[in-house]
Design a protein around this motif. Structure first.
Motif, PDB file in Angstrom:
ATOM      1  N   THR A 100       0.833  -1.195   0.000  1.00  0.00           N
ATOM      2  CA  THR A 100       0.000   0.000   0.000  1.00  0.00           C
ATOM      3  C   THR A 100       0.873   1.251   0.000  1.00  0.00           C
ATOM      4  OG1 THR A 100      -0.070   0.146   2.410  1.00  0.00           O
ATOM      5  CG2 THR A 100      -1.792  -1.195   1.324  1.00  0.00           C
ATOM      6  N   VAL A 101       0.242   2.391  -0.194  1.00  0.00           N
ATOM      7  CA  VAL A 101       0.962   3.667  -0.136  1.00  0.00           C
ATOM      8  C   VAL A 101       1.675   3.802   1.206  1.00  0.00           C
ATOM      9  CG1 VAL A 101       0.622   6.170   0.053  1.00  0.00           C
ATOM     10  CG2 VAL A 101      -0.455   4.894  -1.811  1.00  0.00           C
ATOM     11  N   GLN A 102       0.971   3.540   2.271  1.00  0.00           N
ATOM     12  CA  GLN A 102       1.557   3.667   3.601  1.00  0.00           C
ATOM     13  C   GLN A 102       2.773   2.754   3.770  1.00  0.00           C
ATOM     14  OE1 GLN A 102      -1.146   2.652   6.779  1.00  0.00           O
ATOM     15  NE2 GLN A 102       0.057   3.715   8.323  1.00  0.00           N
ATOM     16  N   ALA A 103       2.660   1.515   3.289  1.00  0.00           N
ATOM     17  CA  ALA A 103       3.763   0.566   3.416  1.00  0.00           C
ATOM     18  C   ALA A 103       4.925   0.933   2.501  1.00  0.00           C
ATOM     19  CB  ALA A 103       3.272  -0.848   3.107  1.00  0.00           C
ATOM     20  N   ASN A 104       4.637   1.445   1.304  1.00  0.00           N
ATOM     21  CA  ASN A 104       5.700   1.900   0.403  1.00  0.00           C
ATOM     22  C   ASN A 104       6.492   3.034   1.029  1.00  0.00           C
ATOM     23  OD1 ASN A 104       6.227   0.953  -2.526  1.00  0.00           O
ATOM     24  ND2 ASN A 104       4.011   0.719  -2.328  1.00  0.00           N
ATOM     25  N   ALA A 121       3.903  10.156   9.014  1.00  0.00           N
ATOM     26  CA  ALA A 121       2.562  10.738   8.918  1.00  0.00           C
ATOM     27  C   ALA A 121       2.614  12.194   8.466  1.00  0.00           C
ATOM     28  CB  ALA A 121       1.854  10.632  10.274  1.00  0.00           C
ATOM     29  N   ARG A 122       3.617  12.935   8.963  1.00  0.00           N
ATOM     30  CA  ARG A 122       3.758  14.343   8.552  1.00  0.00           C
ATOM     31  C   ARG A 122       4.098  14.443   7.072  1.00  0.00           C
ATOM     32  NH1 ARG A 122       6.313  14.778  13.631  1.00  0.00           N
ATOM     33  NH2 ARG A 122       8.385  14.597  12.683  1.00  0.00           N
ATOM     34  N   LEU A 123       4.967  13.552   6.595  1.00  0.00           N
ATOM     35  CA  LEU A 123       5.314  13.541   5.178  1.00  0.00           C
ATOM     36  C   LEU A 123       4.080  13.233   4.321  1.00  0.00           C
ATOM     37  CD1 LEU A 123       8.705  11.607   5.233  1.00  0.00           C
ATOM     38  CD2 LEU A 123       8.392  13.995   4.593  1.00  0.00           C
ATOM     39  N   SER A 124       3.318  12.245   4.744  1.00  0.00           N
ATOM     40  CA  SER A 124       2.109  11.868   4.000  1.00  0.00           C
ATOM     41  C   SER A 124       1.133  13.029   3.927  1.00  0.00           C
ATOM     42  CB  SER A 124       1.433  10.662   4.666  1.00  0.00           C
ATOM     43  OG  SER A 124       2.254   9.525   4.606  1.00  0.00           O
ATOM     44  N   GLN A 125       0.977  13.721   5.043  1.00  0.00           N
ATOM     45  CA  GLN A 125       0.054  14.857   5.059  1.00  0.00           C
ATOM     46  C   GLN A 125       0.570  15.990   4.179  1.00  0.00           C
ATOM     47  OE1 GLN A 125      -0.619  16.525   8.956  1.00  0.00           O
ATOM     48  NE2 GLN A 125      -2.478  17.586   8.313  1.00  0.00           N
ATOM     49  N   ALA A 126       1.867  16.294   4.284  1.00  0.00           N
ATOM     50  CA  ALA A 126       2.440  17.392   3.500  1.00  0.00           C
ATOM     51  C   ALA A 126       2.335  17.142   2.002  1.00  0.00           C
ATOM     52  CB  ALA A 126       3.901  17.603   3.892  1.00  0.00           C
ATOM     53  N   GLY A 128      -0.014  15.308   0.563  1.00  0.00           N
ATOM     54  CA  GLY A 128      -1.392  15.039   0.168  1.00  0.00           C
ATOM     55  C   GLY A 128      -1.707  13.573  -0.045  1.00  0.00           C
ATOM     56  N   LEU A 129      -1.077  12.704   0.749  1.00  0.00           N
ATOM     57  CA  LEU A 129      -1.230  11.264   0.544  1.00  0.00           C
ATOM     58  C   LEU A 129      -2.035  10.572   1.640  1.00  0.00           C
ATOM     59  CD1 LEU A 129       2.445  10.526  -0.551  1.00  0.00           C
ATOM     60  CD2 LEU A 129       0.426  10.497  -2.032  1.00  0.00           C
ATOM     61  N   THR A 130      -2.431  11.314   2.667  1.00  0.00           N
ATOM     62  CA  THR A 130      -3.104  10.704   3.809  1.00  0.00           C
ATOM     63  C   THR A 130      -4.350   9.932   3.406  1.00  0.00           C
ATOM     64  OG1 THR A 130      -2.277  12.479   5.237  1.00  0.00           O
ATOM     65  CG2 THR A 130      -4.077  11.137   6.092  1.00  0.00           C
ATOM     66  N   ASP A 131      -5.146  10.510   2.506  1.00  0.00           N
ATOM     67  CA  ASP A 131      -6.397   9.865   2.091  1.00  0.00           C
ATOM     68  C   ASP A 131      -6.167   8.683   1.152  1.00  0.00           C
ATOM     69  OD1 ASP A 131      -7.793  11.686   3.600  1.00  0.00           O
ATOM     70  OD2 ASP A 131      -8.243  13.018   1.913  1.00  0.00           O
ATOM     71  N   HIS A 132      -4.919   8.485   0.727  1.00  0.00           N
ATOM     72  CA  HIS A 132      -4.612   7.393  -0.211  1.00  0.00           C
ATOM     73  C   HIS A 132      -3.782   6.297   0.455  1.00  0.00           C
ATOM     74  CE1 HIS A 132      -6.025  10.017  -3.421  1.00  0.00           C
ATOM     75  NE2 HIS A 132      -5.237  10.960  -2.956  1.00  0.00           N
ATOM     76  N   SER A 133      -3.631   6.352   1.779  1.00  0.00           N
ATOM     77  CA  SER A 133      -2.674   5.481   2.469  1.00  0.00           C
ATOM     78  C   SER A 133      -2.951   3.993   2.285  1.00  0.00           C
ATOM     79  CB  SER A 133      -2.649   5.814   3.967  1.00  0.00           C
ATOM     80  OG  SER A 133      -3.937   5.600   4.546  1.00  0.00           O
ATOM     81  N   SER A 134      -4.210   3.616   2.108  1.00  0.00           N
ATOM     82  CA  SER A 134      -4.538   2.194   1.975  1.00  0.00           C
ATOM     83  C   SER A 134      -4.629   1.730   0.527  1.00  0.00           C
ATOM     84  CB  SER A 134      -5.858   1.892   2.694  1.00  0.00           C
ATOM     85  OG  SER A 134      -6.925   2.630   2.121  1.00  0.00           O
ATOM     86  N   GLY A 143       1.330  11.658 -10.721  1.00  0.00           N
ATOM     87  CA  GLY A 143       1.744  12.645  -9.733  1.00  0.00           C
ATOM     88  C   GLY A 143       1.687  12.103  -8.324  1.00  0.00           C
ATOM     89  N   GLN A 144       0.652  11.317  -8.040  1.00  0.00           N
ATOM     90  CA  GLN A 144       0.530  10.717  -6.710  1.00  0.00           C
ATOM     91  C   GLN A 144       1.630   9.689  -6.472  1.00  0.00           C
ATOM     92  OE1 GLN A 144      -3.481   9.388  -7.230  1.00  0.00           O
ATOM     93  NE2 GLN A 144      -4.371  11.172  -6.206  1.00  0.00           N
ATOM     94  N   GLN A 145       1.952   8.891  -7.498  1.00  0.00           N
ATOM     95  CA  GLN A 145       3.030   7.913  -7.349  1.00  0.00           C
ATOM     96  C   GLN A 145       4.368   8.605  -7.104  1.00  0.00           C
ATOM     97  OE1 GLN A 145       3.214   4.432  -9.961  1.00  0.00           O
ATOM     98  NE2 GLN A 145       1.185   4.937 -10.733  1.00  0.00           N
ATOM     99  N   GLN A 146       4.582   9.749  -7.772  1.00  0.00           N
ATOM    100  CA  GLN A 146       5.836  10.470  -7.559  1.00  0.00           C
ATOM    101  C   GLN A 146       5.915  11.010  -6.140  1.00  0.00           C
ATOM    102  OE1 GLN A 146       8.845  11.289 -10.021  1.00  0.00           O
ATOM    103  NE2 GLN A 146       9.096  10.754  -7.887  1.00  0.00           N
ATOM    104  N   ARG A 147       4.775  11.467  -5.616  1.00  0.00           N
ATOM    105  CA  ARG A 147       4.740  11.934  -4.228  1.00  0.00           C
ATOM    106  C   ARG A 147       5.088  10.803  -3.261  1.00  0.00           C
ATOM    107  NH1 ARG A 147       0.385  15.002  -6.520  1.00  0.00           N
ATOM    108  NH2 ARG A 147       0.617  17.240  -6.084  1.00  0.00           N
ATOM    109  N   VAL A 148       4.582   9.615  -3.547  1.00  0.00           N
ATOM    110  CA  VAL A 148       4.901   8.458  -2.699  1.00  0.00           C
ATOM    111  C   VAL A 148       6.404   8.176  -2.734  1.00  0.00           C
ATOM    112  CG1 VAL A 148       4.553   5.989  -2.315  1.00  0.00           C
ATOM    113  CG2 VAL A 148       2.613   7.425  -2.985  1.00  0.00           C
TER     114      VAL A 148
END
Length: 218
Positions: A100-104, A121-126, A128-134, A143-148
Motif C-alpha cells: 500500500t501507499v503507507q507501506a511503500n 505521517a507528517r510527510l504523508s500529510q504534507a 497530500g497522501l493521507t487519504d490514499h494510504s490504503s 503525480g501521486q506515485q511520484q509523491r509516494v
C-alpha cells in the motif's frame, strides 16, 4: 561537507573501445544545499548520479559522503550506505506494487532502522497522501506515485537526496506542485539535494546550478 566529488572519471566499453563519459568531474554539496545538474543527453548526468549513489563504480577519482569515501567500499557496504545516508528518487518511481501507499512510504525507513511513525505521517500529510494510504500504486495517478516515491525517500531521513528527473513524467502544473513540496520537505529535514534535470525552470529553483558538457563541468 555532505558530498565531495573529486576529479571523477568514468568510461564505458563500446564497439570501438572505451567511451569516456566523465572526464575529471569535481563538485561539493553541504547540508541544506540544493544543486541542479543539467546537460545535454549523453553528457554524463545520470552516470554521475549513479556513481554518487554507489550504483556504479568510478574509474578514477574519489567520492566522499559525510566524510566517508565510498569509492573504496564493497557492493554490500555501498548498499548499506544507500539505506542509511543516501536517498535516490528515480524518474520511474520504482514503487512496490504489492504494498500500500503507507507501506511503500515506510519501506526504506524500516530497512534503515529509522522508521518514525510521526515523521512518516507528517510527510504523508504534507504531500497530500493521507487519504490514499490504503491504496496500491496501480490506483494512483503519476503525480501521486511520484509523491509516494519522494515521501519514501525522505521518510528514511537521508543526509543526501539524489533525484533523477523526478518531475520529468509529470504535467507542468503537477510538476511545479511536486517540486514545491519536495524543496520544502528537504529544507525541513536539512538534507542536501542533488537533482538531475533538463528543465531550466527547475534548475532556477535550486540554490546552485552545475552544467555538464562532454563529461566536464562548465
Amino acid at each position: 561537507m555532505v558530498l565531495t566529488v573529486q576529479d571523477v572519471t568514468k568510461s564505458y566499453s563500446g564497439a570501438d573501445g572505451d567511451v569516456p563519459v566523465l572526464r575529471g568531474v569535481s563538485l561539493s554539496l553541504d547540508r541544506g544545499e540544493t544543486l541542479a545538474l543539467t546537460g545535454e543527453s549523453g553528457s554524463g548526468k545520470s552516470t554521475l548520479l549513479h556513481l554518487i549513489g554507489g550504483l556504479d563504480t568510478v574509474d578514477a577519482g574519489s567520492i566522499f559522503i559525510g566524510g566517508r569515501e565510498i569509492t573504496t567500499l564493497r557492493d554490500t557496504d555501498r548498499a548499506a550506505l544507500r539505506r542509511s545516508d543516501v536517498g535516490v528518487i528515480f524518474q520511474q518511481f520504482n514503487l512496490i506494487p504489492s504494498l500500500t501507499v503507507q507501506a511503500n512510504i515506510a519501506f526504506q525507513a524500516r530497512l534503515a532502522g529509522t522508521f518514525d511513525a510521526d515523521h512518516t505521517a507528517r510527510l504523508s500529510q504534507a504531500l497530500g497522501l493521507t487519504d490514499h494510504s490504503s491504496k496500491y500504486p496501480e490506483a494512483l495517478s503519476g503525480g501521486q506515485q511520484q509523491r509516494v516515491a519522494i515521501a519514501r525517500t525522505l521518510a528514511a531521513r537521508p543526509k543526501l537526496v539524489l533525484a533523477d528527473e523526478p518531475t520529468g513524467n509529470l504535467d507542468e502544473s503537477t510538476a511545479a506542485d511536486v517540486l514545491d513540496q519536495m524543496l520544502a520537505l528537504v529544507r525541513e529535514t536539512g538534507a542536501a539535494l542533488l537533482m538531475v534535470t533538463h528543465s531550466q525552470t527547475v534548475a532556477r529553483r535550486m540554490g546552485r546550478h552545475v552544467h555538464l558538457s562532454q563529461g566536464h563541468v562548465v
